[in-house]
Each structure stands twice: as C-alpha cells, then as structure tokens.
Design a protein around this motif. Structure first.
Motif, short mmCIF file in Angstrom:
data_model
loop_
_atom_site.label_atom_id
_atom_site.label_comp_id
_atom_site.label_asym_id
_atom_site.label_seq_id
_atom_site.Cartn_x
_atom_site.Cartn_y
_atom_site.Cartn_z
N MET A 1 0.84 -1.19 0.00
CA MET A 1 0.00 0.00 0.00
C MET A 1 0.88 1.25 0.00
SD MET A 1 -3.02 1.36 0.12
CE MET A 1 -3.77 2.94 0.54
N GLY A 2 0.64 2.15 -0.97
CA GLY A 2 1.49 3.32 -1.07
C GLY A 2 0.78 4.65 -1.08
N SER A 3 -0.52 4.69 -1.39
CA SER A 3 -1.22 5.96 -1.57
C SER A 3 -1.53 6.61 -0.22
CB SER A 3 -2.53 5.73 -2.34
OG SER A 3 -2.26 5.22 -3.63
N SER A 4 -1.16 7.87 -0.09
CA SER A 4 -1.39 8.62 1.14
C SER A 4 -2.80 9.22 1.16
CB SER A 4 -0.35 9.74 1.28
OG SER A 4 0.94 9.19 1.40
N LEU A 5 -3.20 9.69 2.33
CA LEU A 5 -4.54 10.24 2.54
C LEU A 5 -4.54 11.75 2.35
CD1 LEU A 5 -5.38 8.25 5.79
CD2 LEU A 5 -6.00 7.62 3.45
N ILE A 6 -5.74 12.31 2.11
CA ILE A 6 -5.89 13.76 2.01
C ILE A 6 -7.32 14.12 2.39
CG2 ILE A 6 -6.59 13.94 -0.42
CD1 ILE A 6 -4.58 16.32 -0.62
N SER A 7 -7.50 15.32 2.93
CA SER A 7 -8.83 15.77 3.38
C SER A 7 -9.07 17.20 2.92
CB SER A 7 -8.93 15.69 4.90
OG SER A 7 -10.12 16.30 5.37
N ASP A 8 -10.35 17.51 2.65
CA ASP A 8 -10.73 18.89 2.35
C ASP A 8 -11.37 19.59 3.54
OD1 ASP A 8 -13.23 17.75 2.51
OD2 ASP A 8 -13.88 18.31 0.50
N GLY A 9 -11.28 18.96 4.72
CA GLY A 9 -11.84 19.53 5.93
C GLY A 9 -13.16 18.90 6.34
N GLN A 10 -13.87 18.35 5.36
CA GLN A 10 -15.13 17.67 5.64
C GLN A 10 -15.09 16.20 5.27
OE1 GLN A 10 -18.80 19.81 4.47
NE2 GLN A 10 -17.47 21.51 3.83
N ARG A 11 -14.33 15.92 4.20
CA ARG A 11 -14.28 14.57 3.68
C ARG A 11 -12.83 14.07 3.68
NH1 ARG A 11 -18.33 17.44 1.31
NH2 ARG A 11 -16.68 18.82 0.56
N LEU A 12 -12.69 12.78 3.88
CA LEU A 12 -11.40 12.11 3.78
C LEU A 12 -11.40 11.31 2.48
CD1 LEU A 12 -8.66 11.26 5.11
CD2 LEU A 12 -9.90 9.27 6.02
N PHE A 13 -10.31 11.46 1.69
CA PHE A 13 -10.25 10.80 0.38
C PHE A 13 -9.17 9.72 0.40
CE2 PHE A 13 -11.57 15.21 -0.27
CZ PHE A 13 -12.83 15.00 -0.82
N ILE A 14 -9.55 8.54 -0.10
CA ILE A 14 -8.64 7.40 -0.13
C ILE A 14 -8.56 6.88 -1.56
CG2 ILE A 14 -8.09 5.14 0.82
CD1 ILE A 14 -10.83 6.95 2.54
N GLN A 15 -7.35 6.88 -2.11
CA GLN A 15 -7.12 6.28 -3.42
C GLN A 15 -6.74 4.82 -3.18
OE1 GLN A 15 -4.38 8.44 -5.89
NE2 GLN A 15 -4.46 6.98 -7.57
N TYR A 16 -7.61 3.93 -3.60
CA TYR A 16 -7.46 2.50 -3.27
C TYR A 16 -7.38 1.69 -4.56
CZ TYR A 16 -7.66 -0.83 0.62
OH TYR A 16 -7.34 -1.75 1.60
N ASP A 17 -6.31 1.90 -5.30
CA ASP A 17 -6.13 1.25 -6.61
C ASP A 17 -5.27 0.01 -6.43
OD1 ASP A 17 -7.55 3.29 -7.77
OD2 ASP A 17 -5.79 4.41 -8.42
N HIS A 18 -5.91 -1.15 -6.35
CA HIS A 18 -5.19 -2.40 -6.13
C HIS A 18 -5.55 -3.41 -7.22
CE1 HIS A 18 -3.66 -0.84 -2.42
NE2 HIS A 18 -4.89 -0.45 -2.10
N ARG A 19 -4.93 -4.55 -7.14
CA ARG A 19 -5.04 -5.49 -8.25
C ARG A 19 -6.45 -6.03 -8.42
NH1 ARG A 19 -0.31 -9.66 -8.84
NH2 ARG A 19 -1.35 -9.80 -10.85
N GLU A 20 -7.13 -6.36 -7.31
CA GLU A 20 -8.48 -6.91 -7.44
C GLU A 20 -9.53 -5.82 -7.65
OE1 GLU A 20 -6.47 -7.87 -4.96
OE2 GLU A 20 -6.05 -9.94 -5.54
N THR A 21 -9.30 -4.68 -7.05
CA THR A 21 -10.29 -3.60 -7.13
C THR A 21 -9.58 -2.26 -7.15
OG1 THR A 21 -12.21 -2.61 -6.04
CG2 THR A 21 -10.54 -3.54 -4.61
N GLN A 22 -10.12 -1.36 -7.94
CA GLN A 22 -9.58 -0.01 -8.02
C GLN A 22 -10.74 0.95 -7.77
OE1 GLN A 22 -9.21 -1.83 -11.35
NE2 GLN A 22 -7.74 -3.05 -10.20
N LYS A 23 -10.56 1.86 -6.80
CA LYS A 23 -11.64 2.77 -6.46
C LYS A 23 -11.08 3.98 -5.72
CE LYS A 23 -12.64 -0.11 -2.39
NZ LYS A 23 -13.63 -1.00 -1.75
N VAL A 24 -11.85 5.06 -5.73
CA VAL A 24 -11.57 6.21 -4.90
C VAL A 24 -12.76 6.38 -3.98
CG1 VAL A 24 -12.43 7.78 -6.71
CG2 VAL A 24 -11.05 8.67 -4.83
N ILE A 25 -12.49 6.64 -2.69
CA ILE A 25 -13.52 6.64 -1.66
C ILE A 25 -13.49 7.98 -0.94
CG2 ILE A 25 -14.37 5.47 0.42
CD1 ILE A 25 -12.51 3.09 -0.43
N ALA A 26 -14.66 8.52 -0.66
CA ALA A 26 -14.81 9.71 0.17
C ALA A 26 -15.62 9.33 1.41
CB ALA A 26 -15.49 10.84 -0.59
#
Length: 986
Positions: free
Chosen positions: A184-209
């Motif tokens: 796992m290499g992708s770091s987290l980031i927030s806009d103050g209200q939401r937390l964003f996770i880039q979760y691009d892996h071999r079985e599944t690729q998605k971005v989550i808020a």
C-alpha cells in the motif's frame, strides 16, 4: 505655503508607499499557491503529504537554510521515532503526527511541535493477518492526513483509523487487504469535511470519500487501473478538484459528489509519483518510462500543453513552482523545465537516490536524497545552490514545513529545524544526535580554511556524487582529507556548473561559435586551469597523472549522447546484403548466451548509423525477434484487441508473410509483448504474457498443440508483470518455468505437448528462464528459486539456485546463499563448473562452483558482491569477463560494466551513458547496445581494459527499448515499443 506643499507631498508619498505596499502584499498573497482553495487555516498547516493540497508548496516563511545536526546549531529538538515507517510527518498547530508498523504492531504517534515531547502513541488493532510487503514500502508507507480536528492513518493491512488530537479513537474500519506489488502506497488527504482514499489495487480499483467525523461513506467511484500515487486537491477554473494518477490516466473528480470531471490518458507503467500543480492553472504529471505531461486547466476542457520524456520520476513527485517544473529521478538527478513550454533549462546530478519529493518554500527548493543529504537550491532558471546539509541518517520521507519550522523524519529520528530562542535548549529530547555529519554551503568566494581533522588519512567513501570520469580516476585512492580540500575549491564547483550548463544545451560547444558557447568554453578553460593548479597541491603525482586526463579541458566533450533522432541511411541500390552467418533462433541467440560467432562487423558506423533495410510497426511491448534463414519471427501483442499475434516477416524486405493470432485477455503492469519465440525443425514454440504456450507448424501456420500454463497448473492470481518464459528446447523436450503452488519447472514433449516431468514448487513466481549449463561434463538445468515473494512471504523450502536433471526433473543441488524478491535474469554458465547469479533491486550477484562428490553434488561460493548486478538482461561472458547493463529502479546506475571472474569491477560507464535496461549482444569483440530509455544504439569495444565508444546513433524513439536484440547474417534487429528495424551491420 511652502510648508503646506511639503506636507502635501509628504502625505502623497505616504499614500503612494502604502498603496505600493498593499499592492505588493496582495500580489504576494495571490501568488502564494499553498493550499489554494482549501478551507481557511489549511495553508498555515501541513495537513497531508507534500503539504496543503498535496502538491509540494509551503507557506513562505523565514525557513532555515543552515543547520548542523552534530553540533545542534539550528536544531530546535530531535526525538526518537518509536516505530519504523516510510510515511512523512504532518503538522497541525502544536502537534506533529506520524505512523509506524512492524510485524507485531501498527501505531499512530503524536509529538509536541514545540518541544519534541512524545504526547501519545496509540496502537491500531487489526483483524487481518499482516501482509508481507516489499521492504522499500513497508507496513506504514502512506502519510497521514488531518482535517484540523482529527488525524487519519491507513496501514498495509487496509486498516483505516481516525483519532482526535488527544489520541482518542474516533472511528476505525478495514477497507480490505490491499494487494499490490510493493504494498500500500497511496497517502490520505482531506478537504476539511471529507477524507479521500485512493485504493487502486489489483483486485479492485476505487476512490472513496468518507465523512471525517464519522467515517461514513459519502461517495465511492470505481476505477480501472492500479496505482501507488497519492491524490491532490487543487482549485482551478471550475472549482476544487480531486486529482488522481494511475498507470494510464490522470483523472479529476468533484470532491463533493465524486463526479468525474475529466480524464486524460498520458501515463504508463508503475505510477507512484503524485500530481504537481502551480497553484493557478497548470497541472503536471509524470512517471518513469512514460513521460511528463503539462495540462492547462483553463477553458472548456483541459488540454495538453507539452510532453517531456528525458528525466522522469519513479517514486518522488514532480513540483511546479515559480513558472518552473522540477522533476526528481530515482537515480539522483533533478531536471528543471519551463512551465509553459516544457523546455529543459538545466539538470543537476546529485547521484544519490531521490525518494523524497521536493518542496518549494518561498524562492527555495528543498530536496532530500536517500542518504539524508538536504539539498537547498533556488527556484530559478539556472541551478543555484543555497546549501547542502547532512542529516546523518537515511531519509525516505518528504519534509514538512509549518510554524516556521522544518520537520524531517529520518530512519531513526524526527528533527525540528528552527532558529532557537535564548530560552530554548538544543536537542531537547536528546536521543537523536547524528554522527559524522557536516554542512556544506554554496560556492564560497574563497576556499574554506583548511584544518586537519582526525581520520583525514582514511580512504574516502561515497564517491558516487562525482561525475563518472572523476569517480573512475580517484575512487579508491582519495583520502577523506583530500576530499574535503578538493570539494571546497571554488574552481571545482565552477567547473561542474559550466559542464552541467554545457550538457543541458548540447555538447557541440567545441564546434559551435555562438556567444554563449564561446563564453562557456572560455570560462571552462579558465576555471579548469585554476582548478588544475590548485588540485595539484592536494593530490599525489600518481593521482594527478590520471586526473589531468579525466578533467582536462577537452574531457567535457567526451561520451556525449546525441539528442536528435538520426536521418536514417538507406542501403544503396547495388549494395550487397547477402552474407553467410548463423540463425538467431531463440532467446539470446544460438547458445542462449547473448553472443554471436559472426565476423566482419562494421567497427565504425556511418554518421547516421548503419543502413536501415526496413522498418515495420509493431504493438506495444518488449518481445525480441528470432531469425531463421530468411525469416523473422515475432510474438506481438495487440492490446486493444486483447490478443497475441505470432508474425512471420521476410528478413530482406520486412514484408509480413503471415500471422497467427489467438485471443488472450487480462491486465498486467507494462502491458504488451514479452518473449522471444524458439524455432526448431520447422516448429515454433511461443509463450505469451498470459501463459499460453503454443507449438506452431511453420509450414501450415497451424497450432500443433497448446497449453494454458497458468490455468492448467492452478496458478491463481497472474504475476504482476505477466508470464515471461522463453521456451527452452532440450532433446525431445520443451521446458518452461511455470512457478505455481503445485509445480516449479515443467517439461513437455515437443511433438505432443504431453507433460514429461515437473519439479516440486520452487517458490513464488519469478521472471527467470531456466538455463542449461555444463557441470562435470554433463548438462544440468538451472533455475532461481524464489524462496520468498516480493512481500517476503515464504513460498518454498528451496532458496537461491537449484540444479535440475534435464531428463528427469530431479533436483540435484541447491546453492542457498542468494535471495531476490523479484528475480529476472537467468543463470550464466561461467565455465569450469562455475555459475553466475545476479539481479536488480539491490541484490548484487554471486559466483559459485558446483562440485561432484560421493553423495551427488555440492556448491561452494567463490564470491558475492554488491558492485555488479543486472535488472533485466543477464551479463554476457566474453574472454573471461562479464559485461552487463548494471542499472535498475532501485538506485544502481553503473551503466555498462565490466567485471572479471574474480569479482573485480574493471570499469563502469556510469551515466555516460547509463543504458537504462536496454538489450545488448556481443559479436566480433564488439558490444552492440541499446539505451533502453533514449533509443540510442551504441557500438563499443568488449575490452576489459577500458570503456570505448566506437559509434552511436539514435534510430529508435525515446521509450522503453528493453527488448532483446537479434543478429543474423550481418543483419541486426532492434525495436522500441512501436517499431522494429533491421540494420545492415556488415
């Protein structure tokens, strides 16, 4: 009246000055791109990787440019890092947060930003088994994020957690075990209200808020490609955008709704670098073996401004600042480009891995190398050094800038760098004093006073920062004391600066007569003469003799690579193109050693290179050709149609004579073709990147038999880079290494495809091909056994190299003192029962002997060294010496290297040229090589006494030119990832 006039004028002056000050202040605020578009307060803090917004720009402040870890000067405090992790510190007001993990625990810890006192450490329990990850990533690679009230961390287990600033758990969840090569290499980031996770892996690729306060889902969007990159939040013409990179695209999302705003295809390969943003309207994305791309964000839809493909990042991220773009490479270079045109302005060679990303603060750039040296230079159109400071320990992390301080996480310690007030004591935590460190300032007007120190008579180490020619001349003889005097000379630094300026413009300065070139040439001679005079008082006579030759005024023009693609020479109408020779019927030629017995090759090429007989378009990939008689065979890949295509061409004309295609779908990293066909007795044996092994009749163009290796032998998940087997024929067998959980090497009947024998599993899948070697007069099959995979998980009782009876599959012996998580090159027979094994990824190489005894066979190590190692192509043994392209993606940048059979490195081309994983062969005492990045073809001598370039020409595009070469009957076939060319080299 006069007094009134004077008062009025004075008043107007105050008004004008006030207006000017206000305008300048407003302009400065408008020009400050840090945290643009994020909530109030974010720009003053460091809430995520690379600061507010995640694109590497800090708030201008009176940030330190000089400190000394050993004496404590400029160090406000230091603290011991309680748990290992490659993530970077984040800062919010009086708190510094980091995470760490090992096999026993994973934790979040908090320090007081003013004193370094550890305020708390909280363990994060997990319900899943900790994965074994690549050591370069570790179990806690992603950097945390904060929304100003809470902090968020994610680990290699998929555990995502939120704490408040007092260390109280707010919420926790598991997103599923990430499955990525490297972890796992992708770091987290927030806009103050939401937390964003880039979760691009071999079985599944998605971005989550997720909601920051509750962890509840806000939105989730499916994606299509894998990535190790981290997201950025930018404000452009159409508002706040969430920017994500992956192995193909850069994509923008609305952070509130998750709606995809736009997408541009411009990336490729294993993407770890994150996006760069200039704070206004230009986005820059880049990745090694793809390109750098600038995207204009104004107008109806984003548009590409330019591409750049010379110096590219592998891990560290680019930076857009002050109208410039800075690109750090994993092998220690920083390139500076014009933001609007992409023109390369300068390149500076630090020559140490750059894993940490550069940060802009005001008019300065801070770049830390892997060995812990902080390089501070101006954000300017020429390289201007401000300071170079040693931290005394390795640094993976990117620094944080907040509260007027610099926070640097080293391998063992966290440092806070700020000028101390009288009431503040240095090193308040007292646990991180570094040893043997020094501060080197920018070029002084006078040499620093020379004061002898203890240890000055010891031999100097870590000479890799020097230009390769000087490194070759002085490495191993220069003492620590000489090195200190040597590098303090202003003329030495001036010479290096001029050389870099000349190199950035082109090395034709000795023949060009423009004013700039004249000035450079004149300045270089002047500084060189001053330098030679000064250095002669430092070096011994013996050192000086070699040094004059390496650093004389003419030396700068040597070994320079042409930048432009050549206008190809063509074969003359009556020119003879029919020559005798041997077939190149398999991987690495007639004997699978990379050597050809052909003689009479050109020892000097015409100005634009050997004549080109023909050029054909091919699909993406790295497959090499086989040549038999007047035919060329290539296993091509048509990615869009999701099929492999076996093609036959006419050797003289390049005309395609026929093809056989079969459907095979899937996704692998670096998509495209992989392997070389094996041609024997009218049959072709081919194995594609998805494990389909076929025997094809060359007369009927029909399949005789076929196997799905991965399915037939229960392979499960396909290897990340696909299947890379070049079929090996032996007697009536065709042999490949399948490497699944139920078999290792498998032998099939040539005519029927029936399985004749299998070995037991030999560990995780490797990309090594079996090799036939001679031991005590009999043939053995050799294979690298990957006892553990890239995650470190144990997969086999065997480790290192195994010897196999090729007739039966019986394992005869095992050399165990070798390990590499991702082995690629095959074993090389060094003669007299000696075998070579080597790889990239900081694995080095070994030479060992196999001896016959009463119990069978035993192995004895001859030597093991880290001074020689190849990433993709194995070394070629010629006249008692190994020759190889020794560069990889983990810091080895030795270029073409010659090593004797006793392990002594005779010479290295270093970066002049570096060859970048390109293919090469040896014939007629000549080495023909392709630079795998720049598409340049080189002709050099296979001479252990010196490295000599005889000819060079660029005939291929700048791309991933990694394919093996083929030579037959005076015709050399080379390729990039779009075209294949046949050259006449006799």
């Amino acid at each position: 009246m006069a007094n009134a006039m004077q008062l009025t004028i004075a008043g107007l002056r105050h008004v004008v000055l006030a207006l000017v000050f206000t305008t300048l202040l407003a302009s400065a605020r408008a020009a400050d791109p840090s945290g643009a578009g994020l909530p109030k307060g974010f720009a003053e803090q460091w809430p995520s990787l690379r600061g507010p917004g995640g694109y590497g720009v800090g708030k201008p402040a009176n940030t330190m440019t000089q400190w000394d870890v050993q004496t404590g000067e400029g160090i406000l405090w230091s603290a011991k890092v309680p748990l290992a992790g490659n993530n970077s510190p984040i800062v919010w007001r009086d708190h510094v947060f980091m995470s760490g993990a090992d096999e026993m625990r994973q934790s979040v810890f908090c320090f007081d930003a003013n004193t370094g006192k550890q305020l708390w450490i909280k363990d994060v329990a997990t319900s899943v088994q900790r994965p074994k990850v690549n050591k370069d990533a570790g179990l806690a690679a992603p950097t945390m994020a904060s929304d100003g009230t809470r902090v968020f961390a994610i680990f290699a287990t998929g555990d995502l957690v939120a704490f408040d600033f007092d260390g109280n758990l707010v919420w926790k969840k598991n997103l599923g075990l990430p499955n990525n090569p490297y972890g796992m290499g992708s770091s987290l980031i927030s806009d103050g209200q939401r937390l964003f996770i880039q979760y691009d892996h071999r079985e599944t690729q998605k971005v989550i808020a997720l909601e920051c306060h509750s962890g509840k889902p806000v939105w989730q969007k499916a994606r299509e490609h894998i990535s190790w990159s981290s997201p950025a939040l930018i404000r452009a013409a159409k508002g706040l955008q969430l920017i994500l990179n992956d192995e193909k695209n850069v994509t923008a999302y609305d952070p509130v709704t998750g709606k995809q705003l736009w997408q541009i295809e411009c990336l490729g390969g294993e993407v770890a670098p994150s996006p760069a943003f200039n704070g206004k309207d230009i986005l820059v994305v880049a990745n090694e073996y793809a390109q750098a791309t600038a995207i204009k964000l104004t107008g109806e839809s984003p548009r590409i401004m330019w591409h750049y493909d010379d110096y590219l990042p592998e891990i560290a991220s680019p930076l857009a600042a002050g109208g410039l773009v800075f690109i750090p490479t994993s092998y220690g270079d920083v390139a500076c480009l014009d933001e609007t045109t992409g023109k390369e302005l300068w390149v500076h060679h630090f020559d140490v891995d750059l894993l940490s990303s550069p940060i802009q603060v005001g008019d300065r750039i801070y770049q830390i190398d892997f060995e812990g040296t902080v390089h501070i230079f101006k954000a300017a159109r020429s390289y201007i050094e401000v300071a170079t400071i040693e931290m005394g320990q390795q640094v993976y992390a990117t620094p944080a800038f907040a509260n007027g301080c610099i926070y640097i996480r080293g391998e063992e310690s966290l440092y806070c760098i700020r000028k101390r007030k009288p009431s503040e004591n240095p090193f308040q935590q007292g646990s991180a004093m570094a040893k043997n460190t020094a501060t080197k300032n920018a070029v002084p007007n006078k040499p620093a006073p020379w004061t002898p120190r203890p240890g000055d008579d010891q031999l100097a180490t870590n000479m890799s920062w020097m230009p390769w020619d000087l490194h070759e001349t002085l490495d191993g003889s220069l003492t620590v004391g000489q090195l200190r005097q040597f590098t303090a000379l202003p003329s030495f630094k001036a010479c290096l600066a001029i050389r870099e300026d000349i190199q950035s413009r082109g090395w034709g300065f000795f023949s060009l007569e423009g004013n700039d070139f004249k000035k450079n040439k004149s300045d270089y001679y002047k500084q060189s003469n001053e330098f030679m005079s000064a250095v002669s008082k430092i070096l011994t006579d013996e050192q000086m003799a070699g040094f004059e030759q390496a650093f004389g005024p003419g030396a700068a023009a040597l070994n320079a690579a042409p930048m432009a693609k050549a206008v190809e020479n063509r074969v003359a109408p009556n020119q003879n193109t029919d020559f005798p020779g041997t077939n190149w019927a398999q991987f690495m030629g007639p004997t699978r050693t990379g050597k050809s017995e052909e003689k009479g090759l050109l020892r000097k090429w015409p100005e634009n290179g050997p004549p080109v007989l023909w050029t054909v378009n091919v699909g993406d990939g790295y497959a090499g050709p086989a040549i038999v008689g007047d035919k060329v065979y290539l296993l091509d890949r048509e990615e869009a149609e999701q099929r492999d295509v076996f093609k036959c061409y006419d050797l003289k004309t390049g005309d395609e004579l026929w093809q056989h295609a079969y459907d095979t779908s899937g996704k692998i990293i670096y998509p495209g073709s992989r392997t070389v066909p094996t041609i024997e007795n009218g049959l072709a044996y081919i194995c594609g990147g998805f494990g389909h092994l076929h025997c094809i009749d060359l007369n009927t163009q029909q399949v005789v038999w076929g196997k799905d290796l991965w399915s037939d032998f229960k392979g499960g998940e396909l290897p990340a880079w696909g299947v890379a087997q070049n079929p090996l024929t032996y007697k009536d067998l065709v042999i490949v290494a399948v490497q699944t959980d139920i078999v290792g090497v498998v032998a099939f009947d040539k005519k029927t495809g029936d399985v004749r024998w299998t070995t037991q599993p030999l560990g995780d899948y490797s990309y090594v091909n079996p090799s036939l070697v001679t031991i005590e007069g009999e043939q053995h099959l050799t294979m690298v056994a990957a006892a553990s995979n890239w995650r470190g998980e144990s997969k086999s009782d065997y480790q290192g190299v195994v010897g196999i009876a090729p007739d039966s599959g019986e394992i005869l012996w095992n050399y165990k003192n070798w390990d590499c998580g991702i082995p690629i090159p095959p074993i090389v027979d060094a003669g007299k029962n000696r075998l070579y094994v080597g790889a990239g990824y900081r694995s080095g190489c070994a030479l060992f002997e196999v001896k016959k005894n009463k119990d069978g066979f035993a192995t004895e190590e001859i030597f093991k060294t880290m001074d020689f190692g190849t990433h993709i192509h194995p070394p070629i043994l010629h006249d008692g010496h190994f020759y190889a392209h020794c560069s990889d993606s983990r810091g080895r940048q030795d270029g073409l290297t010659c090593m004797s059979l006793d392990g002594e490195v005779k010479w290295q081309s270093k970066k002049s040229p570096i060859f970048n994983k390109g293919g090469f062969i040896i014939a007629d005492d000549l080495i023909i090589s392709v630079d795998g990045k720049f598409g340049i073809l080189y002709l050099t001598e296979a001479n252990p006494n010196q490295f000599t370039i005889l000819s060079k020409v660029r005939l291929l595009d700048k791309s991933r030119c990694w394919a093996p070469l083929a030579l037959s009957r005076g015709k050399l076939i080379i390729r990039d990832d779009k075209q294949m060319k046949c050259l006449l080299v006799k």
